[in-house]
Design an enzyme around this catalytic site. Structure first.
Site, short mmCIF file in Angstrom:
data_model
loop_
_atom_site.label_atom_id
_atom_site.label_comp_id
_atom_site.label_asym_id
_atom_site.label_seq_id
_atom_site.Cartn_x
_atom_site.Cartn_y
_atom_site.Cartn_z
N ALA A 66 68.96 78.46 54.17
CA ALA A 66 69.08 77.23 53.61
C ALA A 66 69.58 77.85 52.29
O ALA A 66 69.44 79.14 51.83
CB ALA A 66 68.03 76.42 53.37
N GLY A 112 66.51 79.11 57.35
CA GLY A 112 67.19 78.03 58.21
C GLY A 112 68.07 78.32 59.12
O GLY A 112 68.50 77.61 60.26
N GLU A 115 66.05 78.93 62.07
CA GLU A 115 65.60 77.53 62.38
C GLU A 115 66.66 76.79 63.23
O GLU A 115 66.58 75.93 64.32
CB GLU A 115 65.23 76.88 61.26
CG GLU A 115 63.87 77.19 60.84
CD GLU A 115 63.44 76.73 59.41
OE1 GLU A 115 64.16 76.87 58.39
OE2 GLU A 115 62.19 76.17 59.27
N GLU A 135 60.87 82.83 54.29
CA GLU A 135 60.63 81.93 53.13
C GLU A 135 59.04 82.13 52.30
O GLU A 135 59.42 82.12 51.08
CB GLU A 135 60.17 80.49 53.73
CG GLU A 135 61.62 79.82 54.11
CD GLU A 135 62.12 80.24 55.62
OE1 GLU A 135 61.64 81.10 56.25
OE2 GLU A 135 62.97 79.44 56.05
N1 COA Z 1 71.33 80.87 50.00
C1 COA Z 1 72.27 81.15 49.12
N2 COA Z 1 73.10 82.03 49.06
C2 COA Z 1 72.78 83.10 49.88
C3 COA Z 1 72.16 83.16 50.98
C4 COA Z 1 71.22 81.84 50.91
N3 COA Z 1 70.20 81.70 51.72
N4 COA Z 1 71.92 84.24 51.63
C5 COA Z 1 72.99 84.81 50.97
N5 COA Z 1 73.73 84.21 50.17
C6 COA Z 1 74.64 84.55 49.09
C7 COA Z 1 74.27 85.63 48.15
O1 COA Z 1 73.87 85.01 47.01
C8 COA Z 1 75.72 86.17 48.09
O2 COA Z 1 76.29 85.58 47.01
P1 COA Z 1 77.53 85.95 45.90
O3 COA Z 1 78.27 87.11 46.30
O4 COA Z 1 77.93 84.89 45.20
O5 COA Z 1 76.24 86.68 45.01
C9 COA Z 1 76.62 86.34 49.22
O6 COA Z 1 75.73 85.21 50.18
C10 COA Z 1 76.10 87.75 50.00
O7 COA Z 1 74.77 88.09 50.03
P2 COA Z 1 74.29 89.53 49.61
O8 COA Z 1 72.80 89.40 49.35
O9 COA Z 1 74.94 90.08 48.59
O10 COA Z 1 74.44 90.15 50.91
P3 COA Z 1 73.66 91.55 51.36
O11 COA Z 1 74.41 92.17 52.58
O12 COA Z 1 73.01 92.51 50.07
O13 COA Z 1 72.22 90.81 51.78
C11 COA Z 1 70.96 89.32 53.12
C12 COA Z 1 72.20 90.19 53.19
C13 COA Z 1 70.80 88.33 54.40
C14 COA Z 1 69.70 90.22 53.41
C15 COA Z 1 70.45 88.62 51.62
O14 COA Z 1 71.61 87.88 51.69
C16 COA Z 1 69.37 87.60 52.07
O15 COA Z 1 68.32 88.09 51.65
N6 COA Z 1 69.68 86.37 51.70
C17 COA Z 1 68.58 85.51 51.70
C18 COA Z 1 67.77 85.34 53.00
C19 COA Z 1 66.77 84.38 52.92
O16 COA Z 1 65.60 84.33 52.18
N7 COA Z 1 67.05 83.10 53.57
C20 COA Z 1 65.99 82.30 53.61
C21 COA Z 1 66.40 81.11 52.71
S1 COA Z 1 65.09 79.77 52.59
#
Ligand code: COA
Length: 260
Positions: A66, A112, A115, A135
């Site tokens: 999400a 999400g 999910e 989460e």
């Molecule tokens: N919500 C909002 N933005 C998100 C996102 C999320 N769940 N997941 C990734 N993004 C965005 C990042 O903020 C980043 O945006 P920016 O370039 O404007 O800063 C872009 O997507 C790329 O992500 P980034 O974190 O730089 O990539 P990465 O390769 O370093 O890491 C992940 C990849 C998937 C490990 C990491 O993005 C992450 O942990 N995301 C969140 C996962 C999460 O907790 N999901 C559950 C949400 S309830």
């Protein structure tokens, strides 16, 4: 129809819906959930769509969760509303569609995103995919059905571990757990989904929809799945598809189902 954050295409009785926010790793914001709801409803109502494939754009992510930026300042009231609305519009909505829906998990499927994949009727992953419900590392719990569907799919102990460690599993572990049905290369992911979809399109869409209802009934509180099965089984006998299916068998030819 034009959507803000998704692409929808149609070919060979298959509608493919692609979540298209690659710079945000396809994170599900409100607008994307609304787009997905509309596109899924449209595909489900389209007589020519026999299977829906849901996937993410780019090579990195199915859906990375999400959109955290949208709920970071919410209070409990807003949090409950977010989960309830999301479940209604998207997650429970997909699970209860009459049209079979396959998740083509092409990369990160987190929060999400997992999910969403779990709400689809089954899942195929590419070998770079990573899945988890992280989460609790954000101080919240899965709110789009994850605490319910993950134990249904992989068992309580494994789900408990994955959720409370906020861990991630790779595609082969997901296969081993039964969370996905097949693992393939990224290049072969959509072709494999289309191959399986092709098999589905040859069967009776009316019977498939009845089978989805009966299978889902097993996971609904206060509903006797065996009774639902009896009722859905019986209803099939009044359909044109049943008449065609049985006649074709007896005439030793392939059935040409009218879908009625
Ligand atoms: N919500 C909002 N933005 C998100 C996102 C999320 N769940 N997941 C990734 N993004 C965005 C990042 O903020 C980043 O945006 P920016 O370039 O404007 O800063 C872009 O997507 C790329 O992500 P980034 O974190 O730089 O990539 P990465 O390769 O370093 O890491 C992940 C990849 C998937 C490990 C990491 O993005 C992450 O942990 N995301 C969140 C996962 C999460 O907790 N999901 C559950 C949400 S309830």
């Amino acid at each position: 129809m034009n959507y803000e954050n998704i692409l929808s295409s149609f070919q060979n009785n298959i509608t493919t819906i692609t979540i298209n926010r690659p710079t945000k790793l396809n994170a599900l914001n409100k607008a994307t959930i609304k787009d997905l709801h509309e596109a899924l409803k449209r595909a489900d109502n389209d007589k020519n769509t026999k299977v829906i494939i849901v996937t993410g754009s780019g090579e990195k992510a199915f859906v990375a969760g999400a959109d955290i930026s949208e709920f970071a300042n919410f209070d409990s009231k807003k949090g409950k509303k977010l989960a309830k609305k999301g479940q209604e519009l998207l997650f429970s909505f997909i699970e209860n569609l009459s049209t079979p829906t396959i998740a083509a998990v092409n990369g990160f499927a987190l929060g999400g995103g997992l999910e969403l994949a779990m709400s689809c009727h089954f899942r195929i992953a590419s070998d770079n995919a990573k899945m988890g419900l992280p989460e609790v590392s954000l101080g919240v719990i899965p709110g789009y059905g994850g605490t319910q569907r993950l134990p249904q799919l992989i068992g309580k102990g494994r789900a408990m571990e994955l959720i409370i460690t906020a861990g991630m599993i790779d595609a082969n572990q997901a296969l081993n757990y039964g969370l996905v049905n097949h693992v393939t290369t990224q290049a072969e992911l959509i072709p494999l989904c289309e191959k399986l979809a092709g098999k589905i399109t040859r069967n009776s869409s009316v019977a498939i929809s009845a089978a989805i209802k009966a299978i889902n009934a097993n996971f609904k509180d206060g509903i006797n799945g065996f009774e639902v099965e009896v009722s859905e089984f019986g209803s099939c006998f009044d359909t044109e598809d049943f008449a065609e299916g049985t006649t074709a068998f007896l005439e030793k030819r392939k059935a040409d189902f009218p879908g009625k």
